[in-house]
Scaffold this active site. Structure first.
Site, PDB file in Angstrom:
ATOM      1  N   ASP A  81       1.483  -1.088  -0.070  1.00  0.00           N
ATOM      2  CA  ASP A  81      -0.247  -0.073  -0.087  1.00  0.00           C
ATOM      3  C   ASP A  81       1.132   1.271   0.583  1.00  0.00           C
ATOM      4  OD1 ASP A  81      -2.450   1.392  -0.363  1.00  0.00           O
ATOM      5  OD2 ASP A  81      -2.541   0.706   2.284  1.00  0.00           O
TER       6      ASP A  81
ATOM      7  N   THR B 297      -1.214 -11.675   3.056  1.00  0.00           N
ATOM      8  CA  THR B 297      -0.431 -12.091   3.470  1.00  0.00           C
ATOM      9  C   THR B 297       0.893 -11.630   4.094  1.00  0.00           C
ATOM     10  OG1 THR B 297       0.853 -11.968   1.613  1.00  0.00           O
ATOM     11  CG2 THR B 297      -0.446 -13.796   2.032  1.00  0.00           C
ATOM     12  N   GLY B 298       0.981 -10.078   4.541  1.00  0.00           N
ATOM     13  CA  GLY B 298       2.365  -9.654   5.048  1.00  0.00           C
ATOM     14  C   GLY B 298       1.444  -9.374   6.370  1.00  0.00           C
TER      15      GLY B 298
HETATM   16  N1  AR6 Z   1       4.379  -5.786  -4.531  1.00  0.00           N
HETATM   17  C1  AR6 Z   1       4.139  -6.564  -5.078  1.00  0.00           C
HETATM   18  N2  AR6 Z   1       4.234  -7.039  -3.585  1.00  0.00           N
HETATM   19  C2  AR6 Z   1       4.694  -6.058  -2.453  1.00  0.00           C
HETATM   20  C3  AR6 Z   1       5.018  -5.187  -2.834  1.00  0.00           C
HETATM   21  C4  AR6 Z   1       5.484  -4.822  -4.023  1.00  0.00           C
HETATM   22  N3  AR6 Z   1       5.789  -3.491  -4.259  1.00  0.00           N
HETATM   23  N4  AR6 Z   1       5.743  -5.068  -1.067  1.00  0.00           N
HETATM   24  C5  AR6 Z   1       5.274  -5.253   0.061  1.00  0.00           C
HETATM   25  N5  AR6 Z   1       4.788  -6.424  -1.436  1.00  0.00           N
HETATM   26  P1  AR6 Z   1       0.908  -6.076   3.142  1.00  0.00           P
HETATM   27  P2  AR6 Z   1      -1.277  -6.757   3.621  1.00  0.00           P
HETATM   28  C6  AR6 Z   1       4.262  -8.080  -0.268  1.00  0.00           C
HETATM   29  O1  AR6 Z   1       2.023  -5.849   4.406  1.00  0.00           O
HETATM   30  O2  AR6 Z   1      -0.818  -8.278   4.877  1.00  0.00           O
HETATM   31  C7  AR6 Z   1      -0.305  -1.577   4.550  1.00  0.00           C
HETATM   32  O3  AR6 Z   1      -0.208  -0.983   5.737  1.00  0.00           O
HETATM   33  C8  AR6 Z   1       4.606  -8.497   0.507  1.00  0.00           C
HETATM   34  O4  AR6 Z   1       5.615  -8.777   0.492  1.00  0.00           O
HETATM   35  O5  AR6 Z   1       1.609  -5.515   2.040  1.00  0.00           O
HETATM   36  O6  AR6 Z   1      -2.455  -6.859   3.056  1.00  0.00           O
HETATM   37  C9  AR6 Z   1      -2.214  -1.610   4.758  1.00  0.00           C
HETATM   38  O7  AR6 Z   1      -2.332  -0.156   4.401  1.00  0.00           O
HETATM   39  C10 AR6 Z   1       2.756  -9.425   0.815  1.00  0.00           C
HETATM   40  O8  AR6 Z   1       3.351 -10.560  -0.060  1.00  0.00           O
HETATM   41  O9  AR6 Z   1      -0.826  -5.962   3.196  1.00  0.00           O
HETATM   42  C11 AR6 Z   1      -3.202  -2.481   5.725  1.00  0.00           C
HETATM   43  O10 AR6 Z   1      -3.515  -1.664   6.773  1.00  0.00           O
HETATM   44  C12 AR6 Z   1       2.351  -8.493   0.061  1.00  0.00           C
HETATM   45  O11 AR6 Z   1       2.714  -7.599  -0.221  1.00  0.00           O
HETATM   46  C13 AR6 Z   1      -1.686  -3.611   5.675  1.00  0.00           C
HETATM   47  O12 AR6 Z   1      -1.000  -2.853   5.489  1.00  0.00           O
HETATM   48  C14 AR6 Z   1       0.973  -7.668   1.663  1.00  0.00           C
HETATM   49  O13 AR6 Z   1       1.425  -7.973   2.428  1.00  0.00           O
HETATM   50  C15 AR6 Z   1      -2.771  -4.969   4.882  1.00  0.00           C
HETATM   51  O14 AR6 Z   1      -2.080  -5.745   4.649  1.00  0.00           O
END
Ligand code: AR6
Length: 182
Positions: A41, A125-126
């Site tokens: 995000d 998943t993050g």
């Molecule tokens: N490109 C592709 N995937 C990515 C990138 C990128 N540039 N950067 C991270 N990822 P997360 P969530 C992956 O934590 O778990 C935020 O604060 C990462 O490695 O981004 O849904 C929002 O505002 C992981 O595999 O999202 C919400 O509050 C995936 O993206 C919260 O985090 C998702 O990780 C959402 O958490």
């Protein structure tokens, strides 16, 4: 990169940075306040510029878990961003329902907006802690089921940031579709 043909559509897995994707839309992993944050995000808002947050604030009063909203892509190559809100993982059966719904609503937004190619990140998943081994089969199965009846979407690509996430998606795809070719 690995891909699977479903009727006249394609499902792809690739490793990389979703902010660089040139599909018509990319799917962000947002929160229900649509307030921006860390992870993907944060990366999308940084790369896409302030027009994205401006559009979110002007048009939406948040977004429930398991749903998604659409904005323009700002400075990104993608024309649209779909902001999907996945669940925070708590180990309840509701989590899977919400994760499935976040994917399904995003795919429906593609159909409604005539978007023919879309890239998803690994929603939840993050920071939200959903084990990727559990999330990947849900993401893939939901997408495959949708593509079977929605040939208007030609390409769904999962853009996975790190090797562990990519490998979990590859394992899930091979299990669901054993005939898949590299
Ligand atoms: N490109 C592709 N995937 C990515 C990138 C990128 N540039 N950067 C991270 N990822 P997360 P969530 C992956 O934590 O778990 C935020 O604060 C990462 O490695 O981004 O849904 C929002 O505002 C992981 O595999 O999202 C919400 O509050 C995936 O993206 C919260 O985090 C998702 O990780 C959402 O958490």
């Amino acid at each position: 990169m690995i891909s699977l043909v479903i009727n006249s559509s394609r499902l792809e897995l690739s490793q990389g940075d979703i902010t660089q994707e040139a599909t018509e839309a990319i799917v962000n992993a947002a929160n229900s306040h649509l307030a921006g944050g860390g992870g993907v995000d944060g990366a999308i808002h940084r790369a896409g510029g302030p027009a994205i947050m401006k559009e979110l604030k002007a048009n939406y009063n948040g977004c429930p878990t398991g749903s998604s909203v659409l904005t323009g892509g700002g400075n990104l190559k993608a024309k649209y961003i779909i902001h999907a809100v996945g669940p925070r993982y708590g180990g309840s059966p509701k989590d899977a329902t919400s994760l499935r719904s976040a994917h399904l609503k995003s795919l429906k937004l593609c159909t409604a907006n005539n978007i023919k190619s879309v890239s998803f990140c690994a929603i939840s998943t993050g920071i939200y802690g959903y084990p990727v081994e559990e999330a990947a089969p849900i993401a893939i199965q939901t997408t495959m089921d949708y593509l079977k009846t929605h040939p208007e979407i030609k390409l769904v690509r999962f853009v996975l940031f790190d090797t562990k996430t990519y490998n979990a998606f590859e394992t899930a795809l091979k299990k669901i579709a054993p005939g898949v070719t590299l």
